[in-house]
Scaffold this motif. Structure first.
Motif, PDB file in Angstrom:
ATOM      1  N   GLU C 207       0.611  -1.653  -0.039  1.00 11.36           N
ATOM      2  CA  GLU C 207      -0.411   0.136   0.168  1.00 11.36           C
ATOM      3  C   GLU C 207       1.234   1.282  -0.372  1.00 11.36           C
ATOM      4  OE1 GLU C 207      -2.222   0.554   3.356  1.00 11.36           O
ATOM      5  OE2 GLU C 207      -2.628   2.340   3.200  1.00 11.36           O
ATOM      6  N   THR C 208       1.749   1.391   0.764  1.00  9.45           N
ATOM      7  CA  THR C 208       2.897   2.522   0.850  1.00  9.45           C
ATOM      8  C   THR C 208       3.205   2.843  -0.012  1.00  9.45           C
ATOM      9  OG1 THR C 208       4.213   1.129   2.507  1.00  9.45           O
ATOM     10  CG2 THR C 208       2.835   2.353   3.003  1.00  9.45           C
ATOM     11  N   GLU C 209       3.516   1.919  -1.164  1.00  7.79           N
ATOM     12  CA  GLU C 209       4.807   2.003  -2.097  1.00  7.79           C
ATOM     13  C   GLU C 209       4.337   1.945  -3.486  1.00  7.79           C
ATOM     14  OE1 GLU C 209       7.271  -0.882  -2.005  1.00  7.79           O
ATOM     15  OE2 GLU C 209       7.273  -1.163   0.050  1.00  7.79           O
ATOM     16  N   LEU C 268      -1.361 -14.972  13.214  1.00  5.82           N
ATOM     17  CA  LEU C 268      -0.278 -14.155  14.347  1.00  5.82           C
ATOM     18  C   LEU C 268       0.926 -14.016  13.450  1.00  5.82           C
ATOM     19  CD1 LEU C 268       0.226 -14.451  17.194  1.00  5.82           C
ATOM     20  CD2 LEU C 268       1.257 -16.974  16.655  1.00  5.82           C
ATOM     21  N   SER C 271       0.916 -10.542  11.862  1.00  4.20           N
ATOM     22  CA  SER C 271       1.469  -9.670  12.677  1.00  4.20           C
ATOM     23  C   SER C 271       2.775  -9.548  13.056  1.00  4.20           C
ATOM     24  CB  SER C 271       0.426  -9.248  13.783  1.00  4.20           C
ATOM     25  OG  SER C 271      -0.517 -10.236  13.463  1.00  4.20           O
ATOM     26  N   LEU C 272       3.484  -9.896  12.775  1.00  2.00           N
ATOM     27  CA  LEU C 272       4.799 -10.289  13.062  1.00  2.00           C
ATOM     28  C   LEU C 272       5.812  -9.806  12.805  1.00  2.00           C
ATOM     29  CD1 LEU C 272       4.941 -13.817  14.987  1.00  2.00           C
ATOM     30  CD2 LEU C 272       5.595 -11.851  15.614  1.00  2.00           C
ATOM     31  N   PHE C 273       5.649  -9.631  11.234  1.00  3.43           N
ATOM     32  CA  PHE C 273       7.086  -9.011  10.727  1.00  3.43           C
ATOM     33  C   PHE C 273       6.480  -8.236  10.016  1.00  3.43           C
ATOM     34  CE2 PHE C 273       8.699 -13.080  11.695  1.00  3.43           C
ATOM     35  CZ  PHE C 273       7.825 -14.134  11.812  1.00  3.43           C
ATOM     36  N   ALA C 274       8.030  -7.363   9.162  1.00  2.00           N
ATOM     37  CA  ALA C 274       7.403  -6.516   8.211  1.00  2.00           C
ATOM     38  C   ALA C 274       7.798  -7.116   7.017  1.00  2.00           C
ATOM     39  CB  ALA C 274       8.932  -5.596   8.364  1.00  2.00           C
ATOM     40  N   ARG C 275       7.432  -5.769   6.055  1.00  2.00           N
ATOM     41  CA  ARG C 275       7.078  -6.178   4.725  1.00  2.00           C
ATOM     42  C   ARG C 275       8.063  -6.214   3.915  1.00  2.00           C
ATOM     43  NH1 ARG C 275       4.962  -2.014   2.271  1.00  2.00           N
ATOM     44  NH2 ARG C 275       3.018  -2.440   3.505  1.00  2.00           N
ATOM     45  N   LEU C 276       8.461  -7.936   3.316  1.00  2.00           N
ATOM     46  CA  LEU C 276       9.688  -8.413   2.614  1.00  2.00           C
ATOM     47  C   LEU C 276       9.569  -7.434   1.252  1.00  2.00           C
ATOM     48  CD1 LEU C 276      10.392 -11.744   3.550  1.00  2.00           C
ATOM     49  CD2 LEU C 276      11.069 -10.169   4.363  1.00  2.00           C
ATOM     50  N   ARG C 277      10.863  -6.929   0.797  1.00  2.00           N
ATOM     51  CA  ARG C 277      11.279  -6.066  -0.577  1.00  2.00           C
ATOM     52  C   ARG C 277      11.003  -7.812  -1.593  1.00  2.00           C
ATOM     53  NH1 ARG C 277      15.499  -3.508   0.580  1.00  2.00           N
ATOM     54  NH2 ARG C 277      17.083  -4.992   0.244  1.00  2.00           N
ATOM     55  N   ILE C 278      11.193  -7.378  -2.455  1.00  2.00           N
ATOM     56  CA  ILE C 278      10.527  -8.569  -3.729  1.00  2.00           C
ATOM     57  C   ILE C 278      11.607  -9.959  -3.517  1.00  2.00           C
ATOM     58  CG2 ILE C 278      10.501  -7.582  -6.553  1.00  2.00           C
ATOM     59  CD1 ILE C 278       8.072  -9.820  -5.047  1.00  2.00           C
ATOM     60  N   GLN C 280      14.251  -9.996  -1.700  1.00  2.00           N
ATOM     61  CA  GLN C 280      13.883 -10.683  -1.207  1.00  2.00           C
ATOM     62  C   GLN C 280      13.157 -11.917  -0.230  1.00  2.00           C
ATOM     63  OE1 GLN C 280      13.188  -7.480   2.412  1.00  2.00           O
ATOM     64  NE2 GLN C 280      15.419  -7.278   2.926  1.00  2.00           N
TER      65      GLN C 280
END
Lengths: 142, 393, 309
Positions: C207-209, C268, C271-278, C280
């Motif tokens: 959403e933010t990119e 669960l 909610s635990l992780f940040a988004r991974l770049r494509i 990555q």
């Protein structure tokens, strides 16, 4: 290398009530210094107009009915006010104060935004004079 | 909308309306696949003519106008303006007022940094951290409401002092709130430095060497993350910082991780300062008498906003309205750092880079350029007014 | 009368309306669980239903320069693919509607067809965000497909068949595959998150990119159909993984309990992780995911050959 460091917080949140305030069903009272709607007490007012001079948005008008007998009516524009509190600070006789209970000021009409403060007979006299001048009745709010 | 293709690259616009930006600004990134090869910035969408507005209002009214340049750094704007005006009028502000000004400044710094941490997490897709930091930010906003009367735009200053006093009840509430915040700040520092997914988005992203930082002129936590010792509170102490000195917080590395670490560590420093002030608050008056007409002269006042150095130039002609108020906000200096390091990174890193300098678009808009028929020109106030009048005829 | 019962099964229960309602319910459960984990109130139970109604009522804006047939046909094709895949899966714990040897491949292919429709829809609209989103969707499809398929093959090899209903029976009568093939379970779960584009693998619709990725220019009916397709994909994915690894689905109660348990674990992990770049994501899948799945399969083959399993 650690992943999922926030797991402790997350699992604890499962058993806690959400921290969201369910307004308007639940209303938490505001602290006493909260700057809400302005109130004016005409008893000690001397008509020095310091509050009018320093208002950043010209939200206060002090209408002089009789300067010698100290009869003043304040017209307060609720929609122009920025709730900064400079007028309260300026008044040397504590005639002004900001409410901490009345802050839900939204309205769909224009009328609630023009408020008249003063002694009842003074406000009535002002209303009569305004009606005379413009020929149509003004609504009065206290 | 067509894609503008030139030499196999195309331009991705971020803004003026984009979920990544909280305020409007226009960024054009030329991408080749996912790698960014060029970046330009265009601001000016939130220009409101505040500097001109100050010339029509007297000194007191001007302070409230200037406070509303930005919602998050409102107190430092008012403080800088008040310090400048007091210096022109040669008014000595009582020490209790100076200390309370610093107290509100540091609370505002905590507020701003927690907001920033949430926004940075949100740009990286880490919504959970966003929700939790903003929940804890409510604590500091409640403290500010209890002390000053409002959650943002505190209006704590008057020319000559402050309006709000610290009572014992408020002091103990602040200490309790600050204890909770310190515990949470430690927790967030742990997350930010150890969580592998978050580190993967911030480590070695947007690295700015100290030489680059000096050349571009970066200030605030962005520069301190590259190791520079730039902090107005330390280099040129003002108001209560003379009595309550601050220790500068820097980091080496210059990447997004370093900037995060600098801002979270500044939370601890602010908390230490708040505890010290509450303990050693000097007794006395809250305001000093300020004349309505400020004597002639020109003065420069610099304060440390949460984003960097805030610079005010005030000129008085001897009347009760200022002749010129010039505001140079910290965000303006830091835009160039994003454009300089953007090339070579992934498109996915761009929102995090933009958020990494903690931009405040409302602060940045001081002039506007009109693009007419492809030619850009700058208009003076009078010319702009005539243009507007002619447009609507 | 059997045509009547087949028709009812296809349109009301367990396919058709029941499946759509199930998809909406699971979307709500997922959102509510994530909200609770983030210490906030989530949406009310009718929110996904209200979203669908609202979207159907809105005007559909067709961007300039797109191929109109594709623009209108792709959402329908995506929903159709998802509904077709539901025919072969033990929905609500009952026997699948159609079953033949090798239908595991067909079911997984139908779900991939949905993602391909998404990617083509993004490439079709000329918006810059949609093109980048489509590229990322197809890249991600290419990277998680192999490990996900391999992790579903683990139980298939043990059961000795590629027919979903037969694997379901096998899983119901033996110990849970979760215990025998834990690595395969982990790969299947993470693969499911990649397939459904759930965080941390939501780079295709970050959403933010890139605003909304491939679906940026869709509104109204098309968007509603795509969202319904994704919800059904959620249900089918959960059914497959819980049927294979959590001991088979034999009746509606076990279906409800097992899929909800899996949904809780998914919430669960979301909610635990940040988004991974494509890049990555692709690196993670091809380096770690594929190797783990391969290792698990080899282990299973060897142990089965030796006679332990």
């Amino acid at each position: 290398m650690k992943v999922g460091v926030m797991i402790g917080d997350l699992l604890r949140s499962l058993f806690r009530k959400p921290v969201t305030q369910q307004y308007p069903v639940v209303k938490i009272p505001a602290p006493e210094r909260m700057r809400g709607k302005l109130f004016y007490n005409p008893e000690k007012c001397t008509g020095c107009m310091l509050c009018v001079k320093d208002c950043p948005s010209e939200a206060i008008e002090l209408i002089v009915l009789d300067r010698v007998n100290k009869r003043f009516v304040m017209r307060y524009h609720v929609d122009r006010c920025t709730y900064c509190g400079q007028c309260v600070e300026n008044c040397r006789f504590s005639c002004l104060g900001m409410s901490s209970t009345e802050w839900e000021l939204a309205s769909t009409k224009k009328e609630p935004f023009e408020v008249y403060y003063g002694r009842d007979e003074d406000i009535q006299a002002l209303m009569d004079r305004l009606d005379l001048e413009s020929g149509s009745p003004h609504n009065k709010k206290d | 909308m067509e894609t503008t293709k030139s030499k196999d690259k195309f331009v991705v616009p971020i803004g003026p309306q984009h979920p990544a930006l909280k305020e409007p600004g226009h960024f054009e990134f030329t991408v080749d696949g996912e790698i960014v090869t060029g970046a330009t910035v265009r601001l000016g969408y939130v220009h409101r003519g505040i500097e001109k507005g100050c010339e029509d209002r007297n000194w007191t009214q001007g302070m409230y106008l200037v406070e509303r340049i930005c919602g998050i750094c409102s107190h430092v704007h008012a403080t800088a303006y008040a310090l400048g005006a007091e210096q022109l009028a040669k008014v000595v502000v009582p020490p209790r007022a100076q200390a309370i000004r610093v107290l509100v400044s540091e609370l505002e710094r905590i507020h701003s940094h927690m907001l920033w941490l949430g926004v940075q997490a949100h740009e990286g897709g880490f919504d959970t951290l966003f929700m939790y930091t903003w929940r804890d930010r409510e604590t500091v906003m409640d403290l500010l409401e209890m002390l000053t009367g409002n959650r943002v735009n505190y209006s704590a200053n008057v020319l000559g002092g402050v309006k709000c006093d610290v009572t014992d009840e408020i002091a103990s509430a602040i200490l309790k709130g600050v204890d909770y915040l310190e515990e949470r700040a430690r927790y967030y520092l742990n997350i930010v430095t150890t969580d592998e997914t978050f580190l993967g988005r911030t480590r070695n992203v947007g690295t700015m060497t100290p030489e680059q930082a000096v050349r571009i002129g970066a200030i605030g936590p962005t520069a301190r993350a590259s190791g520079l010792n730039r902090d107005v509170r330390v280099n040129a102490p003002y108001a209560g910082y003379v009595d309550f000195p601050v220790q500068i917080v820097t980091a080496q590395g210059g990447d997004l991780l370093a900037r995060t670490i600098v801002r979270v560590n500044e939370l601890f420093e602010s908390i230490r300062l708040i505890r010290l002030i509450i303990e050693k608050l000097p007794p006395g008056e809250l305001t000093a008498r300020m004349p309505r007409r400020v004597p002639e002269g020109a003065v420069v006042s610099r304060v440390e906003a949460p984003r960097g150095e805030l610079f005010y130039y005030l000129r008085s002609g001897g009347g009760d309205k200022p002749e010129r108020v010039k505001v140079r906000t910290p965000s303006i200096c830091n835009w160039a750092t994003v454009m300089a390091v953007a090339i070579g990174h992934n498109l996915a890193d761009m929102p995090m880079l933009l958020a990494g300098i903690d931009p405040c678009f409302s602060c940045s808009d001081r002039s506007v350029s009109v693009v007419r028929a492809g030619k850009e020109e700058y208009l003076t106030w009078e010319a702009l007014r005539q243009y507007g009048i002619g447009y609507y005829k | 009368m059997s045509t009547l019962t087949s028709l009812l099964a296809l349109t009301i229960f367990p396919g058709g309306l029941f499946l759509l309602a199930n998809g909406l319910l699971y979307e709500w459960v997922d959102r509510k669980l994530v909200a609770q984990l983030q210490n906030r109130v989530g949406p009310r139970w009718f929110q996904p239903l209200a979203d669908v109604f609202k979207l159907f009522a809105k005007e559909e804006v067709v961007p300039e320069g797109v191929h109109r047939g594709l623009f209108w046909g792709l959402p329908v094709a995506a929903l159709a693919a998802a509904l077709t895949a539901a025919l072969y899966v033990p929905l609500a714990g009952l026997q699948p509607a159609a079953s033949f040897r090798g239908d595991l491949i067909v079911a997984v292919y139908m779900l991939s067809l949905l993602t391909i429709c998404l990617g083509v829809a993004g490439a079709n609209t000329f918006s810059r965000f949609a093109i980048i989103g489509a590229t990322r969707t197809l890249t991600q499809l290419f990277s998680y497909e192999a490990p996900f398929m391999l992790s579903l093959l683990g139980p298939a090899i043990l059961a000795g068949t590629w027919q979903i209903s037969a694997i379901n029976q096998f899983a119901a009568s033996h110990t849970w595959m979760l215990l025998i093939q834990p690595v395969g379970f982990v790969v299947a779960l993470v693969g499911l998150m990649g397939k459904l584009e759930l965080p941390p693998f939501d780079a295709p619709e970050a959403e933010t990119e890139i605003v909304s990725g491939a679906l940026t220019e869709y509104s109204g009916r098309g968007l509603a159909l795509f969202r319904l397709g994704k919800n059904i994909e959620l249900v089918i994915g959960l059914t497959l993984v819980s049927a294979f690894y959590l001991g088979g689905l034999t009746n509606p109660l076990s279906f409800l309990l097992k899929t909800l348990a899996l949904l809780f674990i998914l919430a669960l992990l979301q909610s635990l992780f940040a988004r991974l770049r494509i890049d990555q994501t692709v690196g993670l899948w091809w380096r770690v995911g594929a190797l783990l799945a391969l290792a698990q399969i080899l282990l299973v083959i060897v142990l089965k050959g030796v006679g332990v399993l």
